[in-house]
Design a protein around this motif. Structure first.
Motif, PDB file in Angstrom:
ATOM      1  N   HIS A 186       9.213   5.967   2.413  1.00 23.79           N
ATOM      2  CA  HIS A 186       9.298   6.291   0.678  1.00 23.79           C
ATOM      3  C   HIS A 186       8.468   7.357   0.592  1.00 23.79           C
ATOM      4  O   HIS A 186       9.800   7.518  -0.170  1.00 23.79           O
ATOM      5  N   ILE A 224       3.847   7.509   3.787  1.00 22.91           N
ATOM      6  CA  ILE A 224       4.454   6.056   4.808  1.00 22.91           C
ATOM      7  C   ILE A 224       6.007   7.102   4.624  1.00 22.91           C
ATOM      8  O   ILE A 224       6.571   7.608   3.493  1.00 22.91           O
ATOM      9  N   CYS A 277       3.839   9.972  -0.448  1.00 21.27           N
ATOM     10  CA  CYS A 277       2.926   9.447   0.388  1.00 21.27           C
ATOM     11  C   CYS A 277       2.888   9.626   1.802  1.00 21.27           C
ATOM     12  O   CYS A 277       4.571  10.252   1.998  1.00 21.27           O
ATOM     13  N   MET A 303       9.024   9.794  -3.132  1.00 23.56           N
ATOM     14  CA  MET A 303       7.931   9.351  -3.427  1.00 23.56           C
ATOM     15  C   MET A 303       6.621  11.002  -3.273  1.00 23.56           C
ATOM     16  O   MET A 303       5.852  10.824  -2.283  1.00 23.56           O
ATOM     17  N   ILE A 362       0.817  -0.878   0.113  1.00 22.04           N
ATOM     18  CA  ILE A 362      -0.194   0.257   0.012  1.00 22.04           C
ATOM     19  C   ILE A 362       0.986   1.359   0.319  1.00 22.04           C
ATOM     20  O   ILE A 362       2.347   1.139   0.696  1.00 22.04           O
ATOM     21  N   HIS A 363       0.483   2.926  -0.201  1.00 15.37           N
ATOM     22  CA  HIS A 363       1.055   3.660  -0.285  1.00 15.37           C
ATOM     23  C   HIS A 363      -0.472   4.579   0.673  1.00 15.37           C
ATOM     24  O   HIS A 363      -1.537   4.127   0.632  1.00 15.37           O
ATOM     25  N   ASP A 364       0.576   5.924   0.118  1.00 19.47           N
ATOM     26  CA  ASP A 364      -1.055   6.639   1.852  1.00 19.47           C
ATOM     27  C   ASP A 364      -0.883   8.198   1.123  1.00 19.47           C
ATOM     28  O   ASP A 364       0.069   8.519   1.114  1.00 19.47           O
TER      29      ASP A 364
HETATM   30 CU   LIG Z   1       4.080   4.918  -0.103  1.00 22.27          CU
END
Ligand SMILES: [Cu+2]
Length: 539
Positions: A527, A524, A522, A532, A457-459
């Motif tokens: 990341h 996270i 993202c 990202m 997953i990413h956020d």
């Molecule tokens: Cu991510």
């Protein structure tokens, strides 16, 4: 994927006694035995259990202005960067503010210069619909050790009443400073009780969840929640075809994995939350962890969700004001505000269930967050009604409470990564020198199709604005809702193929005060630190 080795190297810059790359032992901060002391700033009433969940100190506005002074330095108890507030290490106050008021935050950088980039400092005011310009929510300016930054954030009159937060936003250091160090504090925009008057009768619990440390001194996690594996959806709010999908090539056990981070609520480990059987309390939870998705649950009781990312659910027309859920999924940086009912037996667990972040994701094993216990003596007050929560006065009419105009542009935004690991948006790794990836027009709404081609997953988070979540993995959500931080599902199997996870979002650039360059990324944090992230410019 995380970057423990890099983090360790930076910790060595702070802590004496590092023994090189052979093992982190020498750099390890004292374990939970030291950390488990409630922050000295906690307010405890005389009748309260000594292990009762502490509350952060609160700063209220005086003559329309709330004023906070913070020092960024190394917490001697942990060897990690943290905020110091009124002489207390590891404490950051909650800012309580009305729409239309303003808060002023001065942060002094007292981190050791030897820590390189990790000694830079700034602040981001997450979820606030304020201007991305100095002296406000502008993250492109950094303080060096010995310098200070002065922020003045004008809270728009249209800011929805609810829960927001602040944290540093130093590129390449957010995972270390915010995640491992726990540099974060809450912001409450006042007024939700006018909309839902019953909330005023309930005891409120403001809870900042942090997962700090660098991956050792692990406590045994809560085994009772392991059964929660695999069901990754936001129940009721989203039809998620991937919800029952098993990982494609999982080579680990995400529910048993031991990541060693110390999960604490307002700085306290496994505190007691006193709640009578049948009593309703209003929990306002910030996920201030670096990369944990919290699948919040109270054993045996449904939770009544009221607000997500500071916005009451019914802010968007047609969405009901509450939703009864067996658990609530809160990705990093997101907030959930919900009603908890005291367990009938007088004892229960506020915990996370295991959350499966995908075959390549960070494990989110179950954690006991707090013990729910009935008070020893019956106390007056509290809300015990079993009636549904009624709406008092409607939310003020503004851009968020009316239907959206048709999108002025459609964009595809692809989140990807490689095995190094490096992280990309539309194939680009972020640099502070990057030009804006998108130029958008103030006054418009855009449709963004967000694609996650990876096995984790990413956020998705964007500064300054909220977006309307419309579809997850192509399925329309039952009730669209406003958010600023939301899970982008990982790849999932369809027949014999694997397809990317997707979100369809309506991005709201209508506010006339949001002009200039800001960021989406993202949340996270490792990341984000590894690329990202991208700039956007509103003109
Ligand atoms: Cu991510």
């Amino acid at each position: 994927m995380t970057r423990r080795l890099l983090i360790f190297a930076i910790v060595c810059a702070f802590a004496a006694g590092c023994r090189g790359a052979s093992g982190p032992t020498g750099a390890i901060p004292p374990g939970p035995a030291t950390l488990s002391q409630p922050p000295l700033g906690a307010r405890l009433s005389p009748d309260t259990n000594v292990n009762e969940l502490p509350e952060p100190p609160v700063v209220k506005a005086v003559n329309g202005v709330a004023t906070v002074s913070l020092i960024a330095d190394v917490n001697p108890a942990t060897g990690l960067p943290s905020f110091e507030y009124e002489g207390l290490h590891g404490v950051a106050p909650t800012i309580e503010i009305e729409p239309g008021q303003r808060f002023v935050v001065d942060v002094t950088d007292d981190l050791p210069a030897s820590a390189g980039l990790a000694s830079d400092m700034n602040l981001h005011f997450h979820g606030m619909g304020s201007a991305p310009r100095p002296p406000g929510d502008y993250v492109f300016e950094l303080a060096k050790p010995g310098q200070a930054l002065h922020y003045e954030v004008h809270v728009p009159i249209t800011q929805e009443p609810g829960l927001y937060w602040y944290h540093p936003h130093v590129h390449m250091e957010t995972s270390y400073q915010v995640g491992e160090g726990g540099m974060s504090g809450a912001i409450v925009v006042l007024g939700l009780e006018k909309h839902l008057p019953r909330l005023a009768k309930m005891k409120q619990r403001l809870i900042v969840v942090r997962a700090t440390g660098i991956g050792v001194n692990a406590r045994p996690h809560d085994d009772a929640g392991a059964a929660g594996d695999s069901d990754d959806g936001m129940p009721g709010m989203a039809a998620m075809p991937m919800a029952t999908a098993r990982p494609l090539n999982s080579n680990k056990t995400p529910c048993l994995f031991y990541d060693g981070l110390n999960v604490a609520l307002n700085g306290a480990y496994e505190p007691v939350i006193t709640i009578a059987p049948g009593e309703k309390q209003f929990f306002r939870v910030v996920n201030a962890t670096g990369h944990k998705t919290l699948k919040l649950n109270v054993e045996g009781e449904n939770l009544q969700l009221v607000a997500v990312d500071g916005f009451a659910l019914d802010t968007y027309p047609g969405t009901p004001s509450t939703e009864s859920l067996p658990y609530i999924i809160v990705p990093p940086a997101a907030r959930a505000e919900f009603i908890v009912t005291g367990p009938k037996s007088g004892r229960g667990k506020f915990r996370t269930l295991c959350y499966n972040t995908g075959p390549n994701g960070d494990a989110d094993p179950p954690w006991l967050l707090a013990k729910l216990e009935a008070p020893k003596h019956k106390s007056a007050g509290g809300d015990f009604s079993t009636q549904p929560l009624a709406v008092g006065s409607p939310l003020p009419q503004n851009e968020y409470t009316t239907k959206l105009p048709p999108p002025a542009a459609k964009r595809v935004v692809v989140f990807s990564e490689n095995a190094k690991p490096q992280f990309f948006i539309n194939g680009q790794m972020f640099s502070l020198k990057s030009k804006p990836m998108y130029v958008v027009h103030v006054g418009t709404v855009e449709e963004w199709h967000v694609v996650n081609v990876t096995q984790e997953i990413h956020d998705f988070h964007i500064h300054q604005i909220h977006f309307l979540v419309q579809k997850i993995n192509g399925e329309p959500v039952k009730h669209p809702y406003w958010a600023d931080s939301v899970v982008i599902p990982h790849r999932y199997p369809v027949g014999i193929k694997s397809v990317p996870g997707t979100l369809d979002l309506l991005m709201d650039f209508r506010s006339p005060i949001i002009r200039g360059e800001f960021l989406f990324h993202c949340h996270i944090l490792d990341h984000e630190d590894q690329g990202m992230m991208a700039k956007i410019e509103a003109i």
